[in-house]
Scaffold this active site. Structure first.
Site, PDB file in Angstrom:
ATOM      1  N   LYS A 150       0.973  -1.010  -0.048  1.00 63.78           N
ATOM      2  CA  LYS A 150      -0.004   0.108  -0.003  1.00 63.78           C
ATOM      3  C   LYS A 150       0.836   1.236   0.065  1.00 63.78           C
ATOM      4  CE  LYS A 150      -1.770   1.609   4.072  1.00 63.78           C
ATOM      5  NZ  LYS A 150      -1.535   2.829   4.541  1.00 63.78           N
ATOM      6  N   ASN A 151       1.880   1.388   0.833  1.00 64.95           N
ATOM      7  CA  ASN A 151       2.649   2.410   1.117  1.00 64.95           C
ATOM      8  C   ASN A 151       3.447   2.769  -0.177  1.00 64.95           C
ATOM      9  OD1 ASN A 151       1.300   2.854   3.275  1.00 64.95           O
ATOM     10  ND2 ASN A 151       2.625   2.453   5.015  1.00 64.95           N
TER      11      ASN A 151
ATOM     12  N   ARG B  24      -8.518  -0.392   5.245  1.00 66.69           N
ATOM     13  CA  ARG B  24      -7.682   0.742   4.467  1.00 66.69           C
ATOM     14  C   ARG B  24      -6.124  -0.280   3.843  1.00 66.69           C
ATOM     15  NH1 ARG B  24      -5.918   4.322   8.277  1.00 66.69           N
ATOM     16  NH2 ARG B  24      -4.834   5.250   6.280  1.00 66.69           N
TER      17      ARG B  24
ATOM     18  N   CYS C 189      -5.686  12.648  13.375  1.00 60.24           N
ATOM     19  CA  CYS C 189      -5.173  11.092  13.264  1.00 60.24           C
ATOM     20  C   CYS C 189      -5.181  10.538  14.557  1.00 60.24           C
ATOM     21  CB  CYS C 189      -3.743  11.218  12.568  1.00 60.24           C
ATOM     22  SG  CYS C 189      -3.495   9.627  12.313  1.00 60.24           S
TER      23      CYS C 189
HETATM   24  N1  EPU Z   1       6.670  14.352  10.749  1.00 58.50           N
HETATM   25  C1  EPU Z   1       6.719  15.644  11.208  1.00 58.50           C
HETATM   26  N2  EPU Z   1       6.691  16.570  10.120  1.00 58.50           N
HETATM   27  C2  EPU Z   1       6.350  16.309   8.817  1.00 58.50           C
HETATM   28  C3  EPU Z   1       6.180  14.958   8.374  1.00 58.50           C
HETATM   29  C4  EPU Z   1       6.125  13.959   9.482  1.00 58.50           C
HETATM   30  O1  EPU Z   1       7.513  16.132  12.278  1.00 58.50           O
HETATM   31  O2  EPU Z   1       6.291  17.356   8.058  1.00 58.50           O
HETATM   32  C5  EPU Z   1       6.651  13.286  11.920  1.00 58.50           C
HETATM   33  C6  EPU Z   1       5.571  12.592  12.061  1.00 58.50           C
HETATM   34  O3  EPU Z   1       4.693  13.317  12.780  1.00 58.50           O
HETATM   35  C7  EPU Z   1       5.922  11.204  12.719  1.00 58.50           C
HETATM   36  C8  EPU Z   1       7.450  11.282  12.053  1.00 58.50           C
HETATM   37  O4  EPU Z   1       7.789  12.395  11.485  1.00 58.50           O
HETATM   38  O5  EPU Z   1       6.279  11.358  13.771  1.00 58.50           O
HETATM   39  C9  EPU Z   1       7.126  10.115  10.632  1.00 58.50           C
HETATM   40  O6  EPU Z   1       6.171  10.568   9.953  1.00 58.50           O
HETATM   41  P1  EPU Z   1       6.450  10.212   8.345  1.00 58.50           P
HETATM   42  O7  EPU Z   1       6.113  11.563   7.481  1.00 58.50           O
HETATM   43  O8  EPU Z   1       7.560   9.533   7.923  1.00 58.50           O
HETATM   44  O9  EPU Z   1       4.974   9.532   7.946  1.00 58.50           O
HETATM   45  P2  EPU Z   1       4.049   9.445   6.854  1.00 58.50           P
HETATM   46  O10 EPU Z   1       5.125   9.582   5.430  1.00 58.50           O
HETATM   47  O11 EPU Z   1       2.715  10.459   6.718  1.00 58.50           O
HETATM   48  C10 EPU Z   1       4.140   7.002   6.307  1.00 58.50           C
HETATM   49  C11 EPU Z   1       3.194   5.666   6.134  1.00 58.50           C
HETATM   50  C12 EPU Z   1       2.496   5.542   7.597  1.00 58.50           C
HETATM   51  C13 EPU Z   1       4.006   4.880   8.529  1.00 58.50           C
HETATM   52  C14 EPU Z   1       4.865   6.084   8.490  1.00 58.50           C
HETATM   53  C15 EPU Z   1       6.112   5.854   9.507  1.00 58.50           C
HETATM   54  C16 EPU Z   1       2.248   6.077   4.034  1.00 58.50           C
HETATM   55  C17 EPU Z   1       1.100   6.323   3.072  1.00 58.50           C
HETATM   56  N3  EPU Z   1       2.171   6.182   5.352  1.00 58.50           N
HETATM   57  O12 EPU Z   1       3.308   7.873   6.639  1.00 58.50           O
HETATM   58  O13 EPU Z   1       2.018   4.241   7.359  1.00 58.50           O
HETATM   59  O14 EPU Z   1       3.392   4.776   9.745  1.00 58.50           O
HETATM   60  O15 EPU Z   1       5.253   6.485   7.112  1.00 58.50           O
HETATM   61  O16 EPU Z   1       6.815   4.869   8.825  1.00 58.50           O
HETATM   62  O17 EPU Z   1       3.327   5.531   3.362  1.00 58.50           O
HETATM   63  C18 EPU Z   1       0.300   2.861   7.754  1.00 58.50           C
HETATM   64  O18 EPU Z   1       0.261   2.254   6.654  1.00 58.50           O
HETATM   65  O19 EPU Z   1      -0.606   2.409   8.663  1.00 58.50           O
HETATM   66  C19 EPU Z   1       0.642   3.993   7.905  1.00 58.50           C
HETATM   67  C20 EPU Z   1       0.303   4.754   9.190  1.00 58.50           C
END
Ligand code: EPU
Length: 432
Positions: free
Chosen positions: A22-23, A400, A117
């Protein structure tokens, strides 16, 4: 309201094929905005999150068509709209990954802030910082962020955040940088396999990206990208969830088309817990060889134990002899599964960012609710190992990220089904 019903206590056996990730699929689908000409993606999982991004892309002028059971054809229009529908953006945080492609390809984007969230605060400041460094201008107009850019310009960008790098933030910057003028050097880039898959896809479209999978990614901008054929990598979280299921319920299962290389940390933790693994060609066989042992684990960015496996591993540890400590440095608030596991007889104390799990001899079936996707997967895992009946509501969360989960677990010998029922507790479900 649908519910999943699990009659626990049956060891698992047999073989299951792992779906595409998915990701990886979500950002790669968004990246189709950057191309001229059609793309065909194979091994795309049939999930509600994939449906949501498909609807968003359609609204942005991308024609999508399933041309096989898991093959999707995407063809963008050159100058489509730049505003994804508010209700869809609110539904799924990953919708933020159209921001970079829209800016690079169409010079503008207008997006609602992705919704609240249950797994914790998920800001997008690092996405904005990266895109700003490439020359985008942002204006906040509640609830929208409006962005504009001429041709983006390559720049040095540091993606380090307070909790490590950001996966979708790195994806957004890579996607935008592919069409920027000159070189972008991304430091503290996310190293997740899904980022590597995105880079592989974009390079096949004519992009020039090096270093994906390392903390420094270099993107040399090109004038345009063409479409391609690409097969999405195996879903390491789905694979890990099946392994957690055999860990909790016992038995022996084989995963076909998994990618153990992407799962080293999870396999390491599970070995310490008492699981045995055998790799034979493309097949990974897992067996619970001994009584489960307690372990301490910390969820961190890749190559560490993924936060997306933390709830499922916590569920297994509820049945391990001794005391385990589970920390989540990525989402310190991602513990909604704890209260539900306690309803099933688990013994867990919560501290900020961590859970201390004292193993019990057995769990008992209960009525529980999935507040987010991986919490839901953890409850299924616990249900498979429980005595009696577990009724899980919040199935839309599980859908999801898991395609046909009950059917596939049934093929492994589980007694699991889905029924229509009354909601258990109102107001518990929100999109993660
Ligand atoms: N963060 C910031 N600022 C930002 C972005 C993120 O402080 O601008 C923080 C977040 O709050 C968090 C950390 O950085 O504490 C990591 O977040 P990240 O941005 O890496 O998460 P994401 O890219 O939004 C993806 C996956 C998530 C997974 C996370 C971490 C997808 C679609 N989603 O989210 O997947 O948990 O990386 O590995 O790729 C899931 O599939 O259940 C899921 C939540």
């Amino acid at each position: 309201m649908e519910q999943i019903i699990v009659q626990g206590g049956r060891p698992l056996g047999g073989s299951v094929r792992v779906n595409g990730a998915k990701n990886a699929a979500l950002p790669i689908m968004a990246a189709s905005i950057l191309t001229e000409g059609p793309t065909v993606l194979h091994r795309v999982p049939r999930l509600t999150d994939v449906e949501t991004i498909s609807e968003i892309l359609r609204a942005l002028g991308v024609a999508l068509e399933w041309i096989g059971p898991d093959s999707l054809r995407l063809e963008p229009t050159a100058n489509g709209p730049v505003e994804p529908p508010l209700h869809l953006v609110r539904e799924m945080r990953a919708s933020v990954c159209v921001l970079g492609p829209l800016l690079a390809m169409r010079g503008a984007a207008s997006m609602a802030m992705p919704g609240g969230c249950v797994i914790g605060r998920r800001p997008i400041d690092l996405h904005l910082k990266g895109l700003r460094a490439l020359g985008a201008r942002f204006e906040a107009e509640d609830p929208y962020i409006r962005a504009e850019a001429g041709r983006l310009r390559g720049a040095p960008i540091d993606m380090a955040g307070p909790r490590g790098s950001t996966v979708l933030g790195t994806a957004n910057v890579i996607m935008a940088a592919t069409l920027a003028e000159g070189r972008t050097v991304i430091d503290h880039a996310a190293r997740e396999p899904e980022i590597q898959d995105l880079a592989r896809f974009l390079n096949a479209c004519g992009a020039r990206i090096r270093g994906a999978g390392t903390p420094r990614i270099v993107v040399d901008g090109v004038r345009g990208l063409h479409g391609t054929d690409h097969s999405i990598i195996a879903d390491r979280i789905e694979a890990g969830t099946f392994l957690a299921a055999v860990g909790a319920a016992g038995g022996e299962i084989t995963l076909a088309e998994a990618c153990p290389e992407h799962m080293r940390a999870v396999l390491g933790v599970m070995r310490r817990m008492g699981l045995e693994f055998r790799l034979d060609g493309g097949e990974l066989t897992a067996r619970r060889a001994a009584p489960l042992r307690a372990v301490d684990l910390v969820a961190t960015p890749h190559p560490g134990v993924p936060t997306d496996m933390q709830p499922q591993l916590t569920a297994v540890l509820c049945l391990a002899g001794g005391e385990s400590t589970v920390c989540d440095t990525v989402y310190p608030g991602r513990f909604t599964h704890v209260a539900e596991l306690e309803r099933m007889g688990a013994c867990i104390s919560r501290r900020p960012g961590k859970a201390i799990v004292r193993g019990v001899d057995s769990l008992r079936g209960a009525s529980v609710a999935a507040a987010d996707l991986r919490a839901g997967a953890a409850l299924v895992v616990a249900g498979l190992a429980s005595q009696g009946t577990t009724t899980i509501s919040g199935t839309e969360q599980i859908d999801r990220g898991h395609e046909d989960l009950e059917e596939r677990l049934r093929e492994l010998g589980a007694d699991i089904s889905r029924v229509d029922g009354e909601p258990l507790r109102a107001g518990r479900r929100k999109s993660a």
